[in-house]
Structure formats: C-alpha cells, structure tokens
Design an enzyme around this catalytic site. Structure first.
Site, PDB file in Angstrom:
ATOM      1  N   ARG A   1       7.548  56.328 -24.117  1.00 12.21           N
ATOM      2  CA  ARG A   1       7.052  57.686 -23.911  1.00 12.21           C
ATOM      3  C   ARG A   1       5.552  57.729 -24.217  1.00 12.21           C
ATOM      4  O   ARG A   1       5.051  57.003 -25.083  1.00 12.21           O
ATOM      5  CB  ARG A   1       7.807  58.638 -24.840  1.00 12.21           C
ATOM      6  CG  ARG A   1       7.417  60.116 -24.780  1.00 12.21           C
ATOM      7  CD  ARG A   1       7.827  60.740 -23.485  1.00 12.21           C
ATOM      8  NE  ARG A   1       7.932  62.196 -23.589  1.00 12.21           N
ATOM      9  CZ  ARG A   1       7.814  63.013 -22.563  1.00 12.21           C
ATOM     10  NH1 ARG A   1       7.585  62.538 -21.357  1.00 12.21           N
ATOM     11  NH2 ARG A   1       7.952  64.320 -22.720  1.00 12.21           N
TER      12      ARG A   1
ATOM     13  N   THR B   1       9.464  62.879 -12.345  1.00  7.14           N
ATOM     14  CA  THR B   1      10.484  62.080 -13.009  1.00  7.14           C
ATOM     15  C   THR B   1      11.347  61.377 -11.952  1.00  7.14           C
ATOM     16  O   THR B   1      11.679  61.970 -10.943  1.00  7.14           O
ATOM     17  CB  THR B   1      11.357  62.991 -13.881  1.00  7.14           C
ATOM     18  OG1 THR B   1      10.511  63.719 -14.753  1.00  7.14           O
ATOM     19  CG2 THR B   1      12.391  62.254 -14.647  1.00  7.14           C
TER      20      THR B   1
ATOM     21  N   THR C   1       8.549  59.105 -15.900  1.00 11.40           N
ATOM     22  CA  THR C   1       7.990  60.295 -15.271  1.00 11.40           C
ATOM     23  C   THR C   1       6.486  60.404 -15.483  1.00 11.40           C
ATOM     24  O   THR C   1       5.928  59.752 -16.381  1.00 11.40           O
ATOM     25  CB  THR C   1       8.667  61.559 -15.853  1.00 11.40           C
ATOM     26  OG1 THR C   1       8.213  62.715 -15.149  1.00 11.40           O
ATOM     27  CG2 THR C   1       8.349  61.721 -17.325  1.00 11.40           C
TER      28      THR C   1
ATOM     29  N   ASN D   1       5.763  63.753 -15.309  1.00 11.24           N
ATOM     30  CA  ASN D   1       6.070  65.170 -15.530  1.00 11.24           C
ATOM     31  C   ASN D   1       6.145  65.918 -14.210  1.00 11.24           C
ATOM     32  O   ASN D   1       7.141  65.782 -13.508  1.00 11.24           O
ATOM     33  CB  ASN D   1       5.095  65.837 -16.506  1.00 11.24           C
ATOM     34  CG  ASN D   1       5.687  67.108 -17.113  1.00 11.24           C
ATOM     35  OD1 ASN D   1       6.898  67.279 -17.166  1.00 11.24           O
ATOM     36  ND2 ASN D   1       4.846  67.995 -17.594  1.00 11.24           N
TER      37      ASN D   1
ATOM     38  N   ASP E   1       4.624  69.038 -22.405  1.00 13.00           N
ATOM     39  CA  ASP E   1       5.934  68.972 -23.042  1.00 13.00           C
ATOM     40  C   ASP E   1       5.880  69.227 -24.546  1.00 13.00           C
ATOM     41  O   ASP E   1       6.916  69.366 -25.189  1.00 13.00           O
ATOM     42  CB  ASP E   1       6.591  67.611 -22.779  1.00 13.00           C
ATOM     43  CG  ASP E   1       7.309  67.575 -21.437  1.00 13.00           C
ATOM     44  OD1 ASP E   1       7.340  68.609 -20.753  1.00 13.00           O
ATOM     45  OD2 ASP E   1       7.832  66.503 -21.066  1.00 13.00           O
TER      46      ASP E   1
ATOM     47  N   SER F   1      11.062  65.118 -25.000  1.00 13.74           N
ATOM     48  CA  SER F   1      11.458  64.907 -23.611  1.00 13.74           C
ATOM     49  C   SER F   1      12.913  65.329 -23.415  1.00 13.74           C
ATOM     50  O   SER F   1      13.681  65.407 -24.374  1.00 13.74           O
ATOM     51  CB  SER F   1      11.310  63.420 -23.254  1.00 13.74           C
ATOM     52  OG  SER F   1      11.888  63.141 -21.989  1.00 13.74           O
TER      53      SER F   1
ATOM     54  N   GLY G   1      14.484  65.906 -13.401  1.00 16.05           N
ATOM     55  CA  GLY G   1      14.782  67.329 -13.289  1.00 16.05           C
ATOM     56  C   GLY G   1      14.341  68.205 -14.444  1.00 16.05           C
ATOM     57  O   GLY G   1      14.856  69.314 -14.601  1.00 16.05           O
TER      58      GLY G   1
END
Length: 586
Positions: A120, A397, A415, A417, A439, A468, A489
């Site tokens: 991440r 994503t 992703t 985003n 996020d 996330s 999604g």
C-alpha cells in the site's frame, strides 16, 4: 453495463432450469430420448472456464493470456501474477499501475502458509493532518484528489518484486518482458479503453504530461481498433528490468518522480521514495460454515469486515432463506451496516494505531451484534454506532486471481484509486500517479469520494499507510485452496467479495454464476441499500416495507475469481461487468 442474472439455490455445477410447459409442447411434437430431455431441462446458464493444471482470471484478456503462457511454460502462480500485474499496468492504465499500490495474498498448500504482502502507498514524510483543509477547517476534496499532493508514495514495483523474489521462480527481467513489449510495440485499443479516455478527457487534458501519453499529437482521442504505444513507460520498465526494483525508488525513475513533484509544489521527495519498503503481514483468518477464510489485514479494512460480516450471517440459514430474497438481503444489509460503522471508528494502519482486530473478528462479538438485528425491520443507520469489540480483544482498482497445480494460489488487488488516479502522468516516465491520499480522513467525520466516513484512526500522519477497502481473499477447504477472489470498487469491494463467497458456499453456485449474480451493498452511511439491476420489484417492495431505502445504481465491482473443485478441476469466472475480463484455464 449489461449483466447476467443467475438462478437461485443451485448445485455448484449448474442451475436447474424448469421448463415444464415447453417440455409438454415438445413431447407432443417429437419423441425425445430421456437423456436428450435432461440436456434441455437441466444445465448451466453460466459456464466457467475449465482447467486441469491452473487458472488465470484478470480484468484484461491480454494480461490473462500472458499469465496463462507463464503457467504453460512452467512458471508458478506467483510468477504469473507478477507478470500479469505489470502487463495490466500497460494495458489498463486507468487501474493497473506502477504508480499506485495494493495487497497480495499467497496461499501455499505445501507449507500450509497464507501470507499477505502489503505494498500500500504511504503518506510523504512532510504530510500533515490538515493538509487538505481550507482556512475554515473544512475538507477540500479537490486537493486530496486532483493535485500532486493527492499521491502517496507508490508501492507496486516494490511489492510485486518482493513477491517474485520470495515465492516466484522467474527473474524480474523475465516477468517484465511482456509488459515492455506491450508498451514499446503497442496494443490494439478495445472499446472500453477508448470509452474511458473519452469520459475522462477533460480531467486528463489539464496536464501537459498526461496529454502527451493519452492523446494524439493534435489533441484528438484514440479510438477503438487503433494501436496505442507508450515509449516513456517502456523505457521506465526497461530501467527497472535492468537495474532491479530499487531503480524505481532511487534511480532515474525516482529522479523523474521527484522532479514532477518539485515542479508542482508536491510534498513527496526523493527521500520518501528511497525510504519506501513493502511489508509482509499476517492475514486475517476466520471460519465460515467449516471453510477457512483468509483475507487482507490492516491497513486494509477488507479482511476484518468480511470475516465480521460472515460471522454475523453464519447465524442464519442463508441457503434456506434463498438467494437475493428480501429476507436474505435484509440480514446482509443489517450485517453490513454494523461492520461499516465499526470501520469508521476503529480501522487504520496498525503501524500507527491499535486496531481491535481480534475483537472485530470474534464469533462472540458477532453474536452480540446479531442480537441487535430485527429479522422483520430495518435498523435506521442513525440508531447504529460503532460497537465495542474491545471486550473480545486479546493482547476504479483492479483484481486478479491465479492458481496452479503445485498448490499455490494468488489473490491480488491493486489500485491508483480513481479511474486514472490523480490524472497526472510523471513527465518522462509515462505512468499515472495515484490519488490515494483521499483514502485518509481529510477531516474525521467527513466522507471521502466513496461516501466512507473516517475517524481519528485514519487521520493523515507522515509515512502512514491510508486505510483501504481492498479485500484479496482466499478460502480453503480441508487445508486445500478452494476459492480465490476479490474485486475493485472502492467501498463496494468488501461487500462484492462477501457475496461471491456466500454465492459459492451458501447457494452452491458455480464460479461464473457466483461472479455474474446481481449484487447489493450497504455501507451504513448513506442509509440505503444500493442494488444492481436484477433485483425484482417484488423484492424491493418487501425491503421497503421492512423500512429499507433501496437505490438502484450502476453495476458494482469486477470479481475475477477461481474455484477449485473437489476433483482438482480449476474453474474460472471472469466478471462480465468489465468487457475486457478474461479467465483462461491450463
């Protein structure tokens, strides 16, 4: 996007179809052998792809073919996954990436290990809590979404390289070779690619560096059927292949990223890039009706809450209640609300905050929450607050799934985003920057782009990973890999993944039926059940009579998934919600 609607409770191999009236008519016309009648009357409406030695399911047919070829040439599932990840960065730049980050779950039957790789993005060292607020202390969404400061330090290159180094058999240069060819020689644009550029052109044209990549020299759009080349991206990938993953973080690519930031008042520095490292974490583990469920741990909220929701739903006979019946949707909605309320309060990066993970995933806590659910009436979201898991605590994503016959399975979600991330291409490097800083909780209590409420646990801090919803998931049965799934999604990722698991375990669907079935979603706030097309008006009326607000919106997720049958057959389900989705068996 058009979608397919599967039958309700079914066997895994197919959905029984009752055509009594048609049979009566046909029997008066033509004498038909018994076995022929069975062929007409019974069978699958959705056919998964089959494989004897492995399966690949990705969101782009070129990536699927490349990963399939890796398996056919003797590579393992991790080799294929890393190769597919880089290929998607070329063929699907709106979501595939080297400028973003994500999570990978790897299950190895031989060692009985399931490991989670966290790659991440991180906040830059100069990030601060109020950086996306105005002078009045109000969150300004444009700042966290469409500026250079919207980008966290990317993790994809380091994460995929770590997976390959520890669990693969190929070199990084070998894994990058197909992506380099696609970027250098180009590929034929499918309709979805052209449509995405057209829909996002106003945002993408704001930046000179982005225009140079995604538009023709005269500024016009690329069209379906034309060849699309990315020479700057090819050069970037070649540098990584020649010099290793640290080139992205300390070499010429890092210099280009730092220069892009410096030229536009971005906070990310060369030191931020040099300091970035992925990490290996313990996945979240739960059990559902005798199956072992493994999913991503924080800073993803997905694993914690998919286990939490399954724990609540295990107390109901979901199979008997029926697939997408009003009663089933009602209890799913009630479980979802409570999980998302806890998400807003407790979830964040465990390197910075204490997340009561054992409590959230406790069966006893789920029982307490289940006791709050009225089987006949919806609980208004205003009456639901975060629970208290602490008593149960001890000290746009893309997703792809790959499995092989050596016992390795990979579930990967990564992703940038939004579709096309921040919309900003690193000049000279050819790839888009993420906008994952959105996020974080720009201001605790203020919803992000997906309507998710964040709290203090997810406030912006230097070098912290933002929360996330990505939920790469692997379900095991009797110690063997059984189901590999996940989805893109945004806030709908967790509930999409939940429903694939339930469709297989509770409703006995084959994997294509489980993936194609219409979905629902409830995230506590706003107080509504979001549904796809395919839920009957009668069911909606029953839900509304229970007190639910029901909102039909566009399709949710793209759950590229694999189911391994008891006899070892690999079955793949490509999600029809993405027109380029593809599953290929070996």
């Amino acid at each position: 996007m058009p979608r397919f609607i599967p039958a309700t409770p079914s066997t895994r191999r197919g959905v029984a179809l009752s055509l009594v009236c048609l049979t009566t008519v046909l029997s008066t016309l033509v004498p038909t052998p018994t076995h022929a009648q069975s062929a007409i009357l019974e069978g699958e409406r959705f056919h998964p792809q089959l494989g004897e030695h492995g399966m690949v399911a990705t969101s782009h047919y070129l990536a699927s073919q490349i990963a399939h070829d890796v398996l056919a040439d003797g590579g393992n599932a991790v080799d294929a996954a890393v190769t597919a990840g880089f290929a998607l960065a070329v063929t699907q730049p709106r979501s595939g990436n080297i400028g973003g980050g994500g999570f990978m779950l790897i299950s190895d039957e031989k060692s009985n290990e399931v490991i989670a790789i966290d790659y991440r993005e991180k906040a830059p060292a100069a990030a601060y809590e109020t950086m996306f607020q105005n002078e009045q202390g109000e969150a300004v969404s444009e700042l966290s979404r469409y500026t250079h400061n919207a980008s966290g330090v990317p993790g994809t290159v380091a994460g995929l390289a770590l997976a390959l180094d520890k669990y693969g058999t190929m070199s990084l240069a070998e894994a990058l070779a197909p992506a380099i060819r696609l970027a250098d020689k180009g590929f034929i644009i499918p309709p979805r690619f052209a449509e995405g550029l057209e829909q996002s052109q106003q945002r993408l044209k704001q930046w000179d560096s982005t225009r140079k990549v995604f538009f023709k020299p005269d500024g016009s759009l690329y069209r379906a059927g034309e060849r699309f080349r990315q020479p700057d991206l090819a050069a970037t990938l070649e540098r990584i292949a020649e010099n290793g993953p640290r080139e992205f973080y300390e070499g010429e690519t890092a210099r280009l990223i730092a220069a892009e930031m410096q030229n536009h008042d971005g906070l990310m520095t060369a030191q931020d890039l040099a300091d970035y490292q992925p990490t290996i974490r313990e996945p979240v583990h739960g059990q559902y009706r005798g199956y072992d469920v493994y999913a991503m741990s924080p800073p993803s909220s997905g694993g914690a809450h998919i286990v939490q929701m399954l724990n609540m739903l295990e107390g109901y006979d979901i199979h008997a209640m029926g697939f997408n019946s009003a009663r089933t949707i009602h209890v799913m909605s009630e479980a979802m609300k409570r999980a998302y309320a806890d998400r807003a309060e407790y979830l964040g990066d465990t390197d910075f905050v204490d997340v009561p993970l054992a409590g959230i995933t406790s069966k006893a806590y789920a029982e307490e929450l289940r006791q709050q659910i009225d089987i006949d009436r919806a609980t208004p979201s205003s009456e639901i607050a975060a629970g208290n898991p602490l008593p149960y605590e001890s000290n746009e994503t893309t997703h792809f799934s790959i499995a092989d016959d050596s016992g390795l399975a990979v579930s990967n979600t990564y992703t940038i985003n939004f579709s096309y991330g921040s919309g900003i291409v690193v000049d000279g490097a050819g790839f888009l920057l993420n906008n994952e800083m959105d996020d974080f909780s720009a201001k605790p209590g203020t919803p992000n782009a997906y309507g998710l409420i964040g709290g203090e646990a997810n406030r912006i801090e230097p070098e912290k990973r933002m929360l996330s919803s990505m939920t790469p998931t692997i379900v095991k049965k009797d110690g063997r890999n059984f189901l590999v799934t996940g989805s893109p999604g945004g806030s709908r990722i967790i509930t999409t993944t939940l429903q694939v698991v339930m469709n297989v375990i509770d409703h006995g669907m084959n994997i294509q039926s489980a993936v194609s079935a219409p979905r629902i979603h409830d995230q506590w706030l706003p107080d509504e059940i979001r549904i796809e097309d395919g839920i009957s008006p009668d069911t909606i009326a029953l839900l509304e009579a229970m007190g639910h607000t029901v909102s039909q919106q566009e399709a949710m997720g793209a759950a590229q998934s694999i189911l391994i049958e008891d006899d070892g057959t690999f079955t793949g389900g490509a999600d029809p919600r993405r027109s380029t989705s593809s599953a290929m068996g070996l």
